[in-house]
Structures are given as C-alpha cells and as structure tokens.
Design an enzyme around this catalytic site. Sequence first.
Site, PDB file in Angstrom:
ATOM      1  N   GLU A  62       9.057  14.047 -12.031  1.00  0.00           N
ATOM      2  CA  GLU A  62       9.042  13.499 -10.675  1.00  0.00           C
ATOM      3  C   GLU A  62       9.332  14.570  -9.631  1.00  0.00           C
ATOM      4  O   GLU A  62       8.779  14.539  -8.535  1.00  0.00           O
ATOM      5  CB  GLU A  62      10.069  12.350 -10.572  1.00  0.00           C
ATOM      6  CG  GLU A  62       9.619  11.121 -11.344  1.00  0.00           C
ATOM      7  CD  GLU A  62      10.726  10.087 -11.527  1.00  0.00           C
ATOM      8  OE1 GLU A  62      11.532  10.260 -12.459  1.00  0.00           O
ATOM      9  OE2 GLU A  62      10.777   9.129 -10.754  1.00  0.00           O
ATOM     10  N   ARG A  96      19.764  -3.508 -16.988  1.00  0.00           N
ATOM     11  CA  ARG A  96      19.132  -4.586 -16.207  1.00  0.00           C
ATOM     12  C   ARG A  96      18.374  -5.528 -17.113  1.00  0.00           C
ATOM     13  O   ARG A  96      17.736  -5.097 -18.076  1.00  0.00           O
ATOM     14  CB  ARG A  96      18.157  -4.010 -15.172  1.00  0.00           C
ATOM     15  CG  ARG A  96      18.836  -3.267 -14.059  1.00  0.00           C
ATOM     16  CD  ARG A  96      17.814  -2.700 -13.069  1.00  0.00           C
ATOM     17  NE  ARG A  96      18.224  -1.368 -12.663  1.00  0.00           N
ATOM     18  CZ  ARG A  96      17.391  -0.372 -12.410  1.00  0.00           C
ATOM     19  NH1 ARG A  96      16.079  -0.531 -12.508  1.00  0.00           N
ATOM     20  NH2 ARG A  96      17.867   0.799 -12.059  1.00  0.00           N
TER      21      ARG A  96
END
Length: 404
Positions: A390, A247
Amino acid sequence: MTDATDTTDTTDASGTGGAGGTGGATWVLVLNSGSSSVKYQLLDMAGERRLASGVVERIGEEGGVADHAEALRQASAELKERGLGLDSPALAAVGHRVVHGGTRFTEPTVVTDEVLAEIEKLVPLAPLHNPANITGIKVARELRPDLTQVAVFDTAFHSTIPEAAARYAIDTSVADRFGIRRYGFHGTSHAYVSAATAALLGRDPAQVNVIVLHLGNGASASAVRGGVCVDTSMGLTPLEGLVMGTRSGDIDPAVVFHLERVGGMSTDEIDTLLNKRSGLLGLCGANDMREIGRRMGEGDEAARLAFDVYVHRLRRYVGAFTAVLGRVDAIAFTAGVGENSAAVRVAALDGLEALGIHVDPVRNAVRGSGPRLISADGSPVAVAVVPTDEELAIARDTYALARA
Ligand code: AMP
C-alpha cells in the site's frame, strides 16, 4: 518507540525518469496515521527504492509520545539520523493514507484548506480513523508547508461500484440523509493487487477479472472487472463482510437490537463487542492465524471452529463474487494471512473445481516473497499469492500528482 528498518529495494522499478514539477526532487514520504501510531515510509521514486520505514507507537499512551506532532518529529529525527532528513531538498511530497473519502473523494487529491475541511466533514463516517489522518496531514503541512501533500483514500477504488451493489435496501431518503451506503475499504491494496495480478498473468488489466482477497488483521474481498471495482465486502464501515481478527464481519443487524433489548448493552458496548472482541478473537480467544494453526494442531476445538467460520465466510464471498463477475480469470490472496497461510488458502478454495478453481497443493505450500501462481497448470481460474504494498501505491499516486 521508533523502529527504522534497513534500506531495501522495492520489487519492481518502473524507471520514472525526470522529475517534472518537483524541481528534481524524487523522494516521497508516506504517512499512515492511526489513532495511536504513525507508520512512515520514505521512498525514492527514481527507481522506486524504499529508503527507510518505521513506526512510532503508543501516541498519547504511557511510555509513548504525547501526540501526533511529537510522533512526526520523532520520525523526522529518526530519518535525520540516517541522513534522510525531511528538510532535504530531495523530498518532493508527502502522501497520506486517509481512510474515508465518502462520495466526495474518488481519486488521490492534493491537500488544500478546502480539501482538509471536506475531509473533516467526513469524520462522522469514520470517527475512529479520519481524525488521526487529519492530524497527520496538519502536522506534516506545518513541518514542510512548501511541499505538495496528497491524500490517498481507502474508499476511492470502490467508488465505481454500481448502485445495485452499493445501496443497502433501506429507505432511500434515510440512507441519503445520513450518507448510508457501501463505501468499501482497503481500496489502495485492492487496486494494487488486482493490477499486479494482471501483470503476473502477463495480461492487460482491462481484460482481466479478478477476485482479490485481502486477508490481514482487517479483511476484505473485492470483485474487479477489467481493472474497475464492481463489488466489495466492506460497507459503510470496515465492519461488514469477512470474518476478521477482532471484527465480526456480516451479522444479522437484529443482533444489535437483541443485545440492546435483551442483553441490556449500550450502543458503545455493542460497537466494542463487534469491532474489538469478535471475529477470530471472539470465537477462540486468539486473533493471530499462526496461533490458531498451532492450537488446531493440538486438537483445540475453539481454534478449529474459529478457522472453520473464517474459511466458510471466505468461500461464500468467492462464490458470490464469481457470480457477480460472471467470468473469473484470477483469485489473488494478499496481506498477512493471505500471503502466509497456505492452510487458509487451500481450505477456502478446496472442492471448487466445478467453478474452474484448481489449487496445486505443492505450489500452495511453497513459501515465497514475490507474486506467484499457486493454481494447477490448466486451471481455468488462476490462483495467485500477490503481496500487497500500500505504501508504494500511495507513493506512486502522490508522486504523480506532485509532478503534474
Ligand atoms: P496484516 O494486517 O496484513 O499485517 O496481517 C496481520 C495478520 O497476518 C496477523 O494477525 C496474523 O494473523 C497473520 N499472519 C502473519 N504472518 C502469518 C503466518 N506466517 N501465517 C499465518 N498468518 C500470518
């Protein structure tokens, strides 16, 4: 394909004691359902032990399983083989990573039909991610309708960002009509790492200001003041901010108009260009920092340029978030690149002594697996490498709600 890793202990056990509302059950299954894969981890929250983890890939693709329901059945079969079946009474709850919570969800939330409908309403904000998350929740509810299912949102930790940082300077009525504002992502990681950084410093999180640099294949920075997020680099979508694996991060939005008008590209083509064919990959043809490092060693100029652009953007955000926070106590590097690339870390912070940032080159170069300081003794800003987890963070949030 399912790949279940060996049983490993997680780093710290918080001695969670009895199991309150879960009837003595202490296991939590964490599901991260992506468009073509389901990652799972099973944890025993009594002692925070990781029992198993794995990933089912190529969902809906040739050679893979047909759909998310099949993927979850496969994960379930894999766990069953290891004596950890999801039909076990020890399973207390299922925690789901959900990418976009909009402005509606600012906390981990027990899934009800109403909550699921609200998450579905957010699909236009995260068309690539939320549908897979929703499917994962539905399938898990069918598998064990008796269990508490919890949605943990990637945006939630950033919901405290003040309006001055969250608003784009566009017509407010247009922004409000379409839900356009900066939401931020990777929130579970930023929350976990900022708290773990305070713990590493032996300080109360409420007293510590931290810049977290989550540098994985996706990458984002956040400014955390006393445990509360006050700014982050990702925006309406995970495209804004740092240079990432594929990205672009920040660009002039007029690049899009230019590509449409002059380049004749369609909206979908530009979307694909900026999300999948830009970043490190677009600059040098590789999105893995290890390969870029190797190629730089061979004198590859494109790889060098990609590295330089990546690092330059990172330094800009460190400077910007230093100004946002006013006083910075620590900078924490995390995720694949942040935890492993000493070269990126040193290049990002090199020459910033005037900001109180002194990296110790020897400490930086030492590889390790746990949270560690890499700043020089006496550096006013502590610099740390803090591995993210996470799944553990999602499991903790899930278990807390299941017991409530
Ligand atoms: P993540 O999204 O957190 O799993 O990070 C994945 C990225 O971490 C990969 O694309 C690599 O660029 C990077 N990475 C993993 N291991 C290393 C390493 N030893 N050195 C440099 N970069 C690494």
